[in-house]
Structure formats: C-alpha cells, structure tokens
Design a protein around this motif. Structure first.
Motif, PDB file in Angstrom:
ATOM      1  N   LEU A 264       0.831  -1.203   0.000  1.00  0.00           N
ATOM      2  CA  LEU A 264       0.000   0.000   0.000  1.00  0.00           C
ATOM      3  C   LEU A 264       0.869   1.258   0.000  1.00  0.00           C
ATOM      4  O   LEU A 264       0.606   2.198  -0.761  1.00  0.00           O
ATOM      5  CB  LEU A 264      -0.928  -0.003   1.220  1.00  0.00           C
ATOM      6  CG  LEU A 264      -1.846   1.218   1.367  1.00  0.00           C
ATOM      7  CD1 LEU A 264      -2.761   1.348   0.149  1.00  0.00           C
ATOM      8  CD2 LEU A 264      -2.676   1.101   2.650  1.00  0.00           C
ATOM      9  N   VAL A 265       1.888   1.263   0.811  1.00  0.00           N
ATOM     10  CA  VAL A 265       2.784   2.430   0.860  1.00  0.00           C
ATOM     11  C   VAL A 265       3.467   2.615  -0.487  1.00  0.00           C
ATOM     12  O   VAL A 265       3.549   3.738  -1.005  1.00  0.00           O
ATOM     13  CB  VAL A 265       3.838   2.255   1.979  1.00  0.00           C
ATOM     14  CG1 VAL A 265       4.878   3.390   1.901  1.00  0.00           C
ATOM     15  CG2 VAL A 265       3.158   2.257   3.350  1.00  0.00           C
ATOM     16  N   LYS A 266       3.963   1.531  -1.070  1.00  0.00           N
ATOM     17  CA  LYS A 266       4.618   1.626  -2.383  1.00  0.00           C
ATOM     18  C   LYS A 266       3.650   2.152  -3.441  1.00  0.00           C
ATOM     19  O   LYS A 266       4.010   2.996  -4.267  1.00  0.00           O
ATOM     20  CB  LYS A 266       5.149   0.256  -2.810  1.00  0.00           C
ATOM     21  CG  LYS A 266       6.440  -0.174  -2.136  1.00  0.00           C
ATOM     22  CD  LYS A 266       6.926  -1.486  -2.730  1.00  0.00           C
ATOM     23  CE  LYS A 266       8.227  -1.923  -2.085  1.00  0.00           C
ATOM     24  NZ  LYS A 266       8.721  -3.210  -2.658  1.00  0.00           N
ATOM     25  N   ALA A 267       2.419   1.623  -3.432  1.00  0.00           N
ATOM     26  CA  ALA A 267       1.434   2.038  -4.430  1.00  0.00           C
ATOM     27  C   ALA A 267       1.128   3.523  -4.305  1.00  0.00           C
ATOM     28  O   ALA A 267       1.085   4.250  -5.307  1.00  0.00           O
ATOM     29  CB  ALA A 267       0.155   1.216  -4.269  1.00  0.00           C
ATOM     30  N   LEU A 268       0.926   4.002  -3.075  1.00  0.00           N
ATOM     31  CA  LEU A 268       0.599   5.413  -2.863  1.00  0.00           C
ATOM     32  C   LEU A 268       1.773   6.311  -3.239  1.00  0.00           C
ATOM     33  O   LEU A 268       1.600   7.351  -3.900  1.00  0.00           O
ATOM     34  CB  LEU A 268       0.203   5.639  -1.401  1.00  0.00           C
ATOM     35  CG  LEU A 268      -1.088   4.958  -0.933  1.00  0.00           C
ATOM     36  CD1 LEU A 268      -1.268   5.139   0.574  1.00  0.00           C
ATOM     37  CD2 LEU A 268      -2.290   5.512  -1.685  1.00  0.00           C
ATOM     38  N   ALA A 269       2.973   5.909  -2.849  1.00  0.00           N
ATOM     39  CA  ALA A 269       4.157   6.718  -3.143  1.00  0.00           C
ATOM     40  C   ALA A 269       4.419   6.781  -4.647  1.00  0.00           C
ATOM     41  O   ALA A 269       4.713   7.852  -5.199  1.00  0.00           O
ATOM     42  CB  ALA A 269       5.372   6.145  -2.408  1.00  0.00           C
ATOM     43  N   TYR A 270       4.318   5.631  -5.317  1.00  0.00           N
ATOM     44  CA  TYR A 270       4.568   5.595  -6.759  1.00  0.00           C
ATOM     45  C   TYR A 270       3.488   6.356  -7.522  1.00  0.00           C
ATOM     46  O   TYR A 270       3.775   7.051  -8.509  1.00  0.00           O
ATOM     47  CB  TYR A 270       4.631   4.145  -7.241  1.00  0.00           C
ATOM     48  CG  TYR A 270       4.962   4.014  -8.704  1.00  0.00           C
ATOM     49  CD1 TYR A 270       6.258   4.228  -9.169  1.00  0.00           C
ATOM     50  CD2 TYR A 270       3.982   3.687  -9.635  1.00  0.00           C
ATOM     51  CE1 TYR A 270       6.567   4.110 -10.518  1.00  0.00           C
ATOM     52  CE2 TYR A 270       4.267   3.562 -10.981  1.00  0.00           C
ATOM     53  CZ  TYR A 270       5.572   3.786 -11.419  1.00  0.00           C
ATOM     54  OH  TYR A 270       5.873   3.686 -12.755  1.00  0.00           O
ATOM     55  N   ALA A 271       2.247   6.254  -7.067  1.00  0.00           N
ATOM     56  CA  ALA A 271       1.142   6.910  -7.761  1.00  0.00           C
ATOM     57  C   ALA A 271       1.303   8.436  -7.758  1.00  0.00           C
ATOM     58  O   ALA A 271       0.898   9.107  -8.711  1.00  0.00           O
ATOM     59  CB  ALA A 271      -0.183   6.528  -7.115  1.00  0.00           C
ATOM     60  N   THR A 272       1.901   8.974  -6.710  1.00  0.00           N
ATOM     61  CA  THR A 272       2.079  10.436  -6.650  1.00  0.00           C
ATOM     62  C   THR A 272       3.071  10.933  -7.698  1.00  0.00           C
ATOM     63  O   THR A 272       3.095  12.121  -8.025  1.00  0.00           O
ATOM     64  CB  THR A 272       2.580  10.856  -5.257  1.00  0.00           C
ATOM     65  OG1 THR A 272       3.827  10.201  -4.972  1.00  0.00           O
ATOM     66  CG2 THR A 272       1.568  10.508  -4.183  1.00  0.00           C
ATOM     67  N   THR A 273       3.870  10.026  -8.244  1.00  0.00           N
ATOM     68  CA  THR A 273       4.863  10.423  -9.254  1.00  0.00           C
ATOM     69  C   THR A 273       4.410  10.108 -10.677  1.00  0.00           C
ATOM     70  O   THR A 273       5.142  10.382 -11.627  1.00  0.00           O
ATOM     71  CB  THR A 273       6.204   9.699  -8.994  1.00  0.00           C
ATOM     72  OG1 THR A 273       6.029   8.291  -9.222  1.00  0.00           O
ATOM     73  CG2 THR A 273       6.674   9.936  -7.572  1.00  0.00           C
ATOM     74  N   THR A 274       3.222   9.521 -10.812  1.00  0.00           N
ATOM     75  CA  THR A 274       2.766   9.112 -12.149  1.00  0.00           C
ATOM     76  C   THR A 274       1.430   9.743 -12.531  1.00  0.00           C
ATOM     77  O   THR A 274       0.723   9.227 -13.402  1.00  0.00           O
ATOM     78  CB  THR A 274       2.624   7.577 -12.213  1.00  0.00           C
ATOM     79  OG1 THR A 274       1.712   7.133 -11.202  1.00  0.00           O
ATOM     80  CG2 THR A 274       3.974   6.904 -12.018  1.00  0.00           C
ATOM     81  N   GLY A 275       1.074  10.831 -11.883  1.00  0.00           N
ATOM     82  CA  GLY A 275      -0.148  11.539 -12.240  1.00  0.00           C
ATOM     83  C   GLY A 275      -1.414  10.982 -11.625  1.00  0.00           C
ATOM     84  O   GLY A 275      -2.523  11.322 -12.057  1.00  0.00           O
ATOM     85  N   ALA A 276      -1.286  10.130 -10.618  1.00  0.00           N
ATOM     86  CA  ALA A 276      -2.475   9.553  -9.968  1.00  0.00           C
ATOM     87  C   ALA A 276      -2.659  10.118  -8.567  1.00  0.00           C
ATOM     88  O   ALA A 276      -3.160   9.446  -7.663  1.00  0.00           O
ATOM     89  CB  ALA A 276      -2.362   8.033  -9.918  1.00  0.00           C
ATOM     90  N   GLU A 277      -2.271  11.397  -8.399  1.00  0.00           N
ATOM     91  CA  GLU A 277      -2.376  12.015  -7.070  1.00  0.00           C
ATOM     92  C   GLU A 277      -3.819  12.050  -6.560  1.00  0.00           C
ATOM     93  O   GLU A 277      -4.055  11.957  -5.351  1.00  0.00           O
ATOM     94  CB  GLU A 277      -1.820  13.437  -7.096  1.00  0.00           C
ATOM     95  CG  GLU A 277      -0.337  13.528  -7.398  1.00  0.00           C
ATOM     96  CD  GLU A 277      -0.048  13.607  -8.898  1.00  0.00           C
ATOM     97  OE1 GLU A 277       1.106  13.892  -9.261  1.00  0.00           O
ATOM     98  OE2 GLU A 277      -1.002  13.399  -9.688  1.00  0.00           O
TER      99      GLU A 277
END
Length: 342
Positions: A264-277
């Motif tokens: 979950l942490v990885k998904a949230l952190a990665y999503a903030t860098t790929t336009g899924a904020e």
C-alpha cells in the motif's frame, strides 16, 4: 388379516381419495408439476366425490402405502428433471447432446426454460420471429423480463409487438404450447459458450494486470481496429487512477485492511509520481487521520521506487478491490459515460 382392496374405484378416483386425505391432514401438496390434463382430471374427481366410508378410505390408504413401500426409486422426471439432478456434474456439451436426442419429456413445460433464459439470448430469437410470436412470448414472461426485452427492441418493432399483444386474447393454449416448443428448440440449438465472460471483459481483465505502457499501446491499437470494442474494453478496465470514480468512500477502510501494508505504501508513493495524485488523496482522505498521517510519513521515507515495483504495488491494490467486489463485500460504481456533446 389383510383388509380387502376396494372394488369398483378407478385409479383416478383412488388418487382423488388420497389427495383429499392428505389435504385434510394439512399436508402441503405441490401439484403444479403435473400435466395440465392430469391436474384438471384430479379437480373433476374431487368435485364429483361424495362421501367415502371408513372401510374404503382405509383400503385405499393401505394400497397407496403398499405401493410406496415397494417403490425403490423415483424417476428423475423427464429431460429437465434428469439434467437438474445432474446439475454441476456434467458439462455443457453433454447437456446439449442430451437435449438434442429428442427424448420426450414427461411433463416439462417449455415456458419454464424460456423464462429462465437470458434476455441476451431471447432478444435475437424474438427479433427473427413474427410480431405475433413475440407478442405471445412477452405475454408469457414475467412482467419485468418482458419489459426489459421490449425496451431493447427498436422503437417501431416495440410498438408493433405491443399492439400485437392486444390481439392475443383469442390465442389458443395449443398455439401457446407450439410456440413454446419451437422456442425451446431454438434454445437447444444455441452454440455452447466456451467462455463465461464477453470478449471485451476478458481483454479488460488481462489489461488490468498489464503494465501501463502495454495497456495504453493495446488500447490505442484497438481504437484503430474497432473503436466500439475498444470503448467496451476501456469500461471493463479498472486501474489505480480509476479508484476515485469507481470506489465508494466508505469502502476505503475495507481495501486498506486487506492490502499488504508495504504494498500500500509503495502504491501510494509511486502513484504520486505518475499523475495519480487524485487517487492517492481519495484513499488518504477516507481513512482515519492517524492512519493517513502514518502513511504519509512512510511515503516520504520510502524513497524512489522502480517502475516495475510501483506498478506491481498498484496492481496489488486494484486486485484486492476486484476480489472484494467478486466476493460481494463491495460494489464498484458504474463508470460515467463521456458526454457525447463534449
């Protein structure tokens, strides 16, 4: 000493005596499965029945009990009865083979099968039939099912079928039976579906677990080949950025409870860098403030995440959502159609 069996009573009269006896004792009899003619004969026998003396009643009951005692096994009851008995035990190919054998049913009502058929199967059948046949069919179906079929027909066809329903008052029961039998033959002639889901759903399910680059490339190619199919596939796809539009806010805690904490942490952190904020904020804002703050701290500490690991983590989150939906624990919202005038 064995009591003598009653003399002079026909089998129909004896059946009426037994039915009357069972009903008088409060037994809940289900006789709808009997052929219409048998039901009518039984009603006539009961209507014409006068008093039955105790000796005759006891003799008929004894005969009935003796026959039951000697009965080792009850037949399945025609093709539908046999197939119901084997439900889940034989495959669709075997089922179709049995139905195509032309085995005469014992008391099967073709309309029971027609009522159970999917509207997606019935609609093309009715479109190929005359408006009169369609009118009779809709008249025999449950109101909600008939309404769905009528609504799926083109406007002019629906109007003509609706008018034809007004002319069905004089249709005979024999004609209705013939129409039912003909439609069942068409149902038996339907090709066996090898896949449970429609093609666009199967493609969508595959793309759900594909890397974003692959997914985008495939969708672009599908648009060029078949725009309508591509649109259906896109609706079947559920990815991390779709979460705010498809997931109910109250269901977020169920997701975060079942997803591995590290993923979950990885998904949230990665999503903030790929336009899924937007998806990230949606998740964080629909959980307890304490948990959200803890996740934000872990996201800042995790550092850079490889594309492969980030996409795997986001897929893990959407995979949990899909599993909860399949288990009936949550219901995904329907994707909003794009404004045609936009």
């Amino acid at each position: 000493m064995t009591r003598a069996l009653p003399q002079g009573l026909t089998k129909k009269q004896k059946a009426a005596v037994i039915v009357q006896l069972l009903l008088s004792e409060g037994t809940d009899l289900t006789l709808e499965a009997l052929p219409d003619g048998v039901q009518a004969d039984l009603a006539r026998q009961l209507a014409g029945m006068r008093g039955v003396d105790r000796g005759t009643l006891a003799s008929v009951a004894l005969e009935f009990a003796t026959e039951l005692d000697q009965l080792g096994m009850v037949a399945a009851g025609g093709v539908d009865g046999a197939l119901a008995l084997l439900d889940g035990k034989i495959n669709d190919t075997a089922i179709k083979s049995v139905r195509s054998d032309g085995v005469a049913p014992v008391s099967d009502d073709p309309w029971d099968r027609i009522k159970a058929a999917e509207n997606t199967v019935l609609l093309p059948m009715l479109e190929a039939e005359s408006v009169e046949v369609a009118a009779v069919t809709l008249s025999k179906l449950p109101v909600a099912k008939a309404a769905d079929l009528l609504g799926a027909m083109p406007g002019d066809r629906a109007r003509r079928v609706s008018y034809a329903i007004s002319l069905t008052e004089a249709v005979t029961s024999h004609a209705v039976e013939q129409i039912g039998a003909a439609l069942v033959l068409q149902l038996d002639d339907q090709p066996i579906r090898v896949f449970a889901d429609a093609p666009f759903k199967r493609v969508g399910a595959i793309l759900n677990f594909s890397p974003a680059a692959t997914r985008d490339d495939v969708l672009e190619g599908l648009v060029a080949e078949d725009a309508a199919f591509a649109a259906d596939v896109r609706k079947a796809i559920f990815t991390f950025p779709d979460i705010p539009d498809r997931l109910a806010p109250l269901d977020v805690p169920k997701i975060t409870r079942d997803v591995d904490a590290e993923q979950l942490v990885k998904a949230l952190a990665y999503a903030t860098t790929t336009g899924a904020e937007t998806a990230v904020e949606f998740i964080l804002s629909n959980m307890s403030k304490r948990m959200a703050d803890s996740l934000r701290e872990e996201m800042e500490e995790i550092g850079a995440i490889k594309t492969k690991d980030g996409e795997a983590a986001m897929t893990a989150v959407t995979g949990v959502i899909r599993t909860l939906e399949e288990d009936g624990q949550i219901t995904l919202l329907t994707p909003q159609e794009e404004d045609e005038d936009a």
